[in-house]
Structure formats: C-alpha cells, structure tokens
Scaffold this motif. Structure first.
Motif, PDB file in Angstrom:
ATOM      1  N   UNK A  24     -54.749  34.788   7.808  1.00  0.00           N
ATOM      2  CA  UNK A  24     -52.678  34.758   8.268  1.00  0.00           C
ATOM      3  C   UNK A  24     -52.216  36.334   7.644  1.00  0.00           C
ATOM      4  N   UNK A  25     -52.800  37.430   8.582  1.00  0.00           N
ATOM      5  CA  UNK A  25     -51.957  38.760   7.882  1.00  0.00           C
ATOM      6  C   UNK A  25     -51.642  39.014   9.730  1.00  0.00           C
ATOM      7  N   UNK A  26     -50.967  39.729   9.437  1.00  0.00           N
ATOM      8  CA  UNK A  26     -50.699  41.172  10.805  1.00  0.00           C
ATOM      9  C   UNK A  26     -51.238  40.714  12.041  1.00  0.00           C
ATOM     10  N   UNK A  27     -52.668  40.659  11.854  1.00  0.00           N
ATOM     11  CA  UNK A  27     -53.329  40.555  13.466  1.00  0.00           C
ATOM     12  C   UNK A  27     -53.509  39.433  14.005  1.00  0.00           C
ATOM     13  N   UNK A  28     -53.911  38.292  13.147  1.00  0.00           N
ATOM     14  CA  UNK A  28     -53.272  36.796  13.703  1.00  0.00           C
ATOM     15  C   UNK A  28     -51.814  36.233  13.587  1.00  0.00           C
ATOM     16  N   UNK A  29     -51.155  36.913  13.015  1.00  0.00           N
ATOM     17  CA  UNK A  29     -49.952  36.432  13.400  1.00  0.00           C
ATOM     18  C   UNK A  29     -49.136  36.871  15.100  1.00  0.00           C
ATOM     19  N   UNK A  30     -49.505  38.590  15.127  1.00  0.00           N
ATOM     20  CA  UNK A  30     -49.174  38.677  16.627  1.00  0.00           C
ATOM     21  C   UNK A  30     -50.303  38.147  17.960  1.00  0.00           C
ATOM     22  N   UNK A  31     -51.326  37.601  17.726  1.00  0.00           N
ATOM     23  CA  UNK A  31     -52.518  36.966  18.425  1.00  0.00           C
ATOM     24  C   UNK A  31     -51.613  34.879  18.110  1.00  0.00           C
ATOM     25  N   UNK A  35     -50.389  33.616  21.609  1.00  0.00           N
ATOM     26  CA  UNK A  35     -49.977  32.422  21.861  1.00  0.00           C
ATOM     27  C   UNK A  35     -49.031  31.182  22.063  1.00  0.00           C
ATOM     28  N   UNK A  36     -48.019  31.191  21.231  1.00  0.00           N
ATOM     29  CA  UNK A  36     -47.099  30.379  21.750  1.00  0.00           C
ATOM     30  C   UNK A  36     -46.385  30.760  22.758  1.00  0.00           C
ATOM     31  N   UNK A  37     -46.193  32.496  23.205  1.00  0.00           N
ATOM     32  CA  UNK A  37     -45.487  32.371  23.914  1.00  0.00           C
ATOM     33  C   UNK A  37     -45.953  32.192  25.280  1.00  0.00           C
ATOM     34  N   UNK A  38     -46.826  32.714  25.743  1.00  0.00           N
ATOM     35  CA  UNK A  38     -48.238  31.535  26.246  1.00  0.00           C
ATOM     36  C   UNK A  38     -47.577  30.026  27.456  1.00  0.00           C
TER      37      UNK A  38
END
Length: 92
Positions: A24-31, A35-38
């Motif tokens: 649940x770090x920053x990399x997962x957050x941006x991914x 995904x939510x935007x798509x």
C-alpha cells in the motif's frame, strides 16, 4: 548519543522505504489512481450510451414515428400505396 542518531536514521530510512515501495505504498497508490481514472472514463461512456438507449426507448414508447422508422429501415416495410425503388450502382 551517536547510536541513538544512527537508530533514528535507520528508522527513518526504513519508514521511507516502506512509504514508497512497501505494501500500500506510493507506487501502488499511483497505480490504483490510474486504474480508477480509467474506470471512471469507462463508466462515463457507458452512462452516455445508457442515456441514449433510454431516450430511444422513451421515443419508441411515446410515438408511432419511431416505430415506423424502425420498420422501414430494419425490416424494409412499405406503406400501402407507396412504391419501393431500389437503386443499385456499379461496383467499379
């Protein structure tokens, strides 16, 4: 005192690593954010398509013109007294 500073720096390094690369770090957050935007874009497209379908259903329930248009275009029906003319062009 030096040992305390070294322990604090180690703790800070570990927390920073966990923040950027851990579960649940920053990399997962941006991914997940991408995904939510798509998914929101896909939902907006589906919502627009649904609104068009609802408008077509409302038109079909409300008037004879839409039913007549469907019968003419999809089924090729002709009213009594009308003449159906089909123009076929060359395939050149």
């Amino acid at each position: 005192m030096r040992l305390f500073i070294i322990v604090l720096l180690g703790l800070l390094a570990w927390l920073q690593y966990d923040f950027w690369y851990g579960k649940n770090g920053m990399n997962e957050y941006t991914a997940v954010e991408e995904s939510v935007a798509l998914q929101e874009k896909a939902n907006a497209e589906l919502h627009q398509r649904n609104q068009q379908m609802y408008a077509e259903i409302k038109d079909l329930h409300g008037g004879k013109e839409a039913v007549e248009e469907r019968a003419r275009t999809d089924l090729g029906l002709v009213k009594p007294g009308e003449t159906f003319v089909r123009v076929v062009g060359d395939n050149n």
